[in-house]
Design a protein around this motif. Structure first.
Motif, PDB file in Angstrom:
ATOM      1  N   THR A 160       0.834  -1.195   0.000  1.00 66.96           N
ATOM      2  CA  THR A 160       0.000   0.000   0.000  1.00 66.96           C
ATOM      3  C   THR A 160       0.875   1.253   0.000  1.00 66.96           C
ATOM      4  OG1 THR A 160      -1.772  -1.147   1.172  1.00 66.96           O
ATOM      5  CG2 THR A 160      -1.806   1.260   1.229  1.00 66.96           C
ATOM      6  N   VAL A 161       0.598   2.151  -0.959  1.00 71.60           N
ATOM      7  CA  VAL A 161       1.387   3.380  -1.067  1.00 71.60           C
ATOM      8  C   VAL A 161       0.424   4.571  -0.999  1.00 71.60           C
ATOM      9  CG1 VAL A 161       3.160   4.594  -2.408  1.00 71.60           C
ATOM     10  CG2 VAL A 161       3.082   2.109  -2.457  1.00 71.60           C
ATOM     11  N   LYS A 162       0.107   5.193  -2.136  1.00 70.06           N
ATOM     12  CA  LYS A 162      -0.838   6.311  -2.226  1.00 70.06           C
ATOM     13  C   LYS A 162      -1.502   6.257  -3.592  1.00 70.06           C
ATOM     14  CE  LYS A 162       1.952   9.581   0.537  1.00 70.06           C
ATOM     15  NZ  LYS A 162       2.624  10.914   0.505  1.00 70.06           N
ATOM     16  N   PRO A 163      -2.709   6.773  -3.750  1.00 69.77           N
ATOM     17  CA  PRO A 163      -3.349   6.816  -5.067  1.00 69.77           C
ATOM     18  C   PRO A 163      -2.582   7.713  -6.046  1.00 69.77           C
ATOM     19  CG  PRO A 163      -4.970   7.103  -3.325  1.00 69.77           C
ATOM     20  CD  PRO A 163      -3.619   7.198  -2.680  1.00 69.77           C
ATOM     21  N   ALA A 164      -2.893   7.525  -7.344  1.00 74.62           N
ATOM     22  CA  ALA A 164      -2.339   8.316  -8.459  1.00 74.62           C
ATOM     23  C   ALA A 164      -0.906   7.929  -8.793  1.00 74.62           C
ATOM     24  CB  ALA A 164      -2.449   9.812  -8.191  1.00 74.62           C
ATOM     25  N   ASP A 184       2.253  15.409  -6.927  1.00 77.07           N
ATOM     26  CA  ASP A 184       3.468  16.069  -7.418  1.00 77.07           C
ATOM     27  C   ASP A 184       4.672  15.704  -6.539  1.00 77.07           C
ATOM     28  OD1 ASP A 184       1.812  17.221  -9.308  1.00 77.07           O
ATOM     29  OD2 ASP A 184       1.618  19.113  -8.221  1.00 77.07           O
ATOM     30  N   GLU A 185       4.877  14.406  -6.389  1.00 81.27           N
ATOM     31  CA  GLU A 185       5.988  13.917  -5.585  1.00 81.27           C
ATOM     32  C   GLU A 185       6.415  12.545  -6.085  1.00 81.27           C
ATOM     33  OE1 GLU A 185       4.101  14.043  -1.770  1.00 81.27           O
ATOM     34  OE2 GLU A 185       3.360  11.971  -1.888  1.00 81.27           O
ATOM     35  N   ILE A 186       7.541  12.080  -5.583  1.00 78.02           N
ATOM     36  CA  ILE A 186       8.017  10.730  -5.863  1.00 78.02           C
ATOM     37  C   ILE A 186       7.904   9.913  -4.581  1.00 78.02           C
ATOM     38  CG2 ILE A 186      10.043   9.327  -6.431  1.00 78.02           C
ATOM     39  CD1 ILE A 186      10.948  11.566  -8.301  1.00 78.02           C
ATOM     40  N   GLU A 187       7.218   8.771  -4.677  1.00 74.81           N
ATOM     41  CA  GLU A 187       7.107   7.868  -3.536  1.00 74.81           C
ATOM     42  C   GLU A 187       8.309   6.919  -3.535  1.00 74.81           C
ATOM     43  OE1 GLU A 187       4.922   9.091  -1.914  1.00 74.81           O
ATOM     44  OE2 GLU A 187       3.365   9.800  -3.261  1.00 74.81           O
ATOM     45  N   VAL A 188       8.904   6.731  -2.375  1.00 80.17           N
ATOM     46  CA  VAL A 188      10.074   5.870  -2.227  1.00 80.17           C
ATOM     47  C   VAL A 188       9.654   4.629  -1.447  1.00 80.17           C
ATOM     48  CG1 VAL A 188      12.465   5.716  -1.455  1.00 80.17           C
ATOM     49  CG2 VAL A 188      11.541   7.928  -2.208  1.00 80.17           C
ATOM     50  N   VAL A 189       9.771   3.466  -2.089  1.00 73.39           N
ATOM     51  CA  VAL A 189       9.283   2.219  -1.502  1.00 73.39           C
ATOM     52  C   VAL A 189      10.448   1.261  -1.282  1.00 73.39           C
ATOM     53  CG1 VAL A 189       7.757   0.237  -1.854  1.00 73.39           C
ATOM     54  CG2 VAL A 189       7.058   2.505  -2.657  1.00 73.39           C
ATOM     55  N   ASP A 190      10.553   0.746  -0.066  1.00 74.12           N
ATOM     56  CA  ASP A 190      11.537  -0.286   0.265  1.00 74.12           C
ATOM     57  C   ASP A 190      10.917  -1.637  -0.102  1.00 74.12           C
ATOM     58  OD1 ASP A 190      13.070  -2.283   1.511  1.00 74.12           O
ATOM     59  OD2 ASP A 190      13.560  -1.001   3.217  1.00 74.12           O
ATOM     60  N   ARG A 198       9.333   7.061   2.346  1.00 69.35           N
ATOM     61  CA  ARG A 198       9.327   8.521   2.310  1.00 69.35           C
ATOM     62  C   ARG A 198       8.724   9.004   1.002  1.00 69.35           C
ATOM     63  NH1 ARG A 198      14.675   7.253   1.679  1.00 69.35           N
ATOM     64  NH2 ARG A 198      15.030   7.597   3.899  1.00 69.35           N
ATOM     65  N   SER A 199       8.441  10.308   0.955  1.00 70.40           N
ATOM     66  CA  SER A 199       7.997  10.964  -0.270  1.00 70.40           C
ATOM     67  C   SER A 199       8.922  12.139  -0.545  1.00 70.40           C
ATOM     68  CB  SER A 199       6.553  11.451  -0.134  1.00 70.40           C
ATOM     69  OG  SER A 199       5.674  10.372   0.121  1.00 70.40           O
ATOM     70  N   ILE A 200       9.252  12.344  -1.811  1.00 73.35           N
ATOM     71  CA  ILE A 200      10.133  13.446  -2.203  1.00 73.35           C
ATOM     72  C   ILE A 200       9.293  14.470  -2.961  1.00 73.35           C
ATOM     73  CG2 ILE A 200      12.189  14.135  -3.480  1.00 73.35           C
ATOM     74  CD1 ILE A 200      13.151  11.203  -3.237  1.00 73.35           C
ATOM     75  N   ALA A 201       9.162  15.666  -2.406  1.00 74.31           N
ATOM     76  CA  ALA A 201       8.354  16.714  -3.033  1.00 74.31           C
ATOM     77  C   ALA A 201       9.025  17.203  -4.312  1.00 74.31           C
ATOM     78  CB  ALA A 201       8.160  17.865  -2.062  1.00 74.31           C
ATOM     79  N   GLU A 206       4.452  19.796 -12.048  1.00 71.84           N
ATOM     80  CA  GLU A 206       3.034  19.440 -11.962  1.00 71.84           C
ATOM     81  C   GLU A 206       2.740  18.208 -12.809  1.00 71.84           C
ATOM     82  OE1 GLU A 206       0.861  22.863 -13.208  1.00 71.84           O
ATOM     83  OE2 GLU A 206       1.785  24.186 -11.707  1.00 71.84           O
ATOM     84  N   GLY A 207       2.086  17.240 -12.202  1.00 68.73           N
ATOM     85  CA  GLY A 207       1.688  16.040 -12.930  1.00 68.73           C
ATOM     86  C   GLY A 207       2.847  15.215 -13.454  1.00 68.73           C
TER      87      GLY A 207
END
Length: 337
Positions: A160-164, A184-190, A198-201, A206-207
């Motif tokens: 489970t991460v985040k939608p979109a 408008d970020e990058i999700e970092v998944v181990d 973490r998330s990187i803004a 945009e998009g």
């Protein structure tokens, strides 16, 4: 890059090994096109370098292109609005089927389906991990990632991460980076732990859609809908710069051999060429392509870039999407000099 000097001493000379000079960035040009079958819209592209075959997720099937013969006359498999196609070992493909929430395992030669696996809501991009042999599928709407073992033909877990969730790449240490188009970020998944860490803004981006990992400098290049390319330092986990690009990008293609990142921008009909040879990423060229050429893939052997597109008719209603004209689908070939 400076060459190491030759140090001289009284009795003789000692040669200090010189670093290889940075190769100049190739000059890209449109070298032709390969006509293909109709099939509706298209999304991601993949090249099987060893087999000399290119695959396009194309509507409700996969377009198979023989690169040696420049023949794109075949469509294989049956899917429902395909997004990603991943070449696997032993002549198999994994294809994401967005509108029935499944992935299909398909024989790349015959097109016969070997398995249909249920995944999350709206499976889109997919990333293959060499270390495990698994494919990680981004389920855009529900924000989960399906971990697929193609050898066992089953989903082994759901993260489970985040939608979109959009395009994803695998970096060092079993780390998965995923663009989040809405946040408008990058999700970092181990991947070892199976969790978001973490998330990187991406401030000013945009998009974000297309994404690539530059392993030589431990950085990410993300393509943004507002005409920017975002550069992220993965060691510091932060945005380090924005580069102006064209409108309508949907992919970032990285050619490690030639030290470039290539971003097709479908709305403006250009291919942006970014040099990765130095510490700072810089745009070095803009190649005129065609409107609609927003995704693509690189043949690592030749350096050729293949961009699917078509001729378009105006949208049927105001605010709608232009419609690809029947009989005009093709792959634009952009070659390095």
């Amino acid at each position: 890059m400076k060459l190491l000097s030759i140090l001289l001493s009284g009795a003789g000379a000692m040669l200090v090994a010189a670093a290889a000079p940075v190769a100049p960035v190739p000059r890209y040009h449109v070298a032709g096109h390969i006509a293909g079958p109709d099939g509706g819209g298209w999304d991601y592209v993949a090249v099987d370098v060893a087999a000399r075959v290119l695959y396009v997720a194309h509507g409700d099937a996969v377009t198979r292109v023989d690169l040696a013969k420049r023949d794109a006359g075949r469509s294989i498999g049956t899917i429902v609005h395909g997004h990603a196609v991943v070449p696997l070992a032993h002549g198999m493909l994994l294809v994401t089927s967005g509108r029935d929430n499944s992935v299909r395992l398909i024989d790349a030669t015959t097109g016969v389906e070997q398995a249909k696996l249920a995944v999350g809501d709206d499976p889109d991009a997919a990333a293959y991990e060499t270390a495990s042999g698994h494919v990680f599928v981004m389920n855009a709407h529900d924000g989960t990632i399906s971990d697929v073992d193609p050898h066992e033909m089953k989903v082994v877990r759901t993260i489970t991460v985040k939608p979109a969730l959009e395009f994803a790449v695998i970096g060092r240490g079993r780390t998965l980076y995923v663009n989040n188009e809405d946040a408008d970020e990058i999700e970092v998944v181990d991947l070892a732990a199976g969790k978001l860490v973490r998330s990187i803004a991406l401030t000013g981006c945009e998009g974000p859609t297309g994404l690539a990992f530059d392993a030589s400098h431990d950085r990410l290049i993300s393509a943004c809908a507002n005409g920017k390319a975002a550069v992220v330092d993965t060691r510091a986990a932060k945005l380090t710069g924005l580069i102006d690009i064209g409108r309508g990008p949907d992919a970032v293609m990285l050619d490690a051999k030639r030290q470039v990142a290539l971003i097709p921008c479908g709305r403006d009909g250009v291919l942006e060429v970014l040099s990765l040879a130095a510490r700072s990423v810089r745009k070095v060229a803009t190649v005129k392509t065609e409107v609609g050429a927003r995704t693509g893939a690189i043949d690592a052997r030749t350096g050729n870039v293949y961009l699917p597109t078509a001729a378009f008719d105006p949208p049927a209603r105001a605010g709608g999407r232009p419609v690809a004209r029947a009989g005009t689908f093709h792959l634009l070939v952009v070659a390095p000099a």
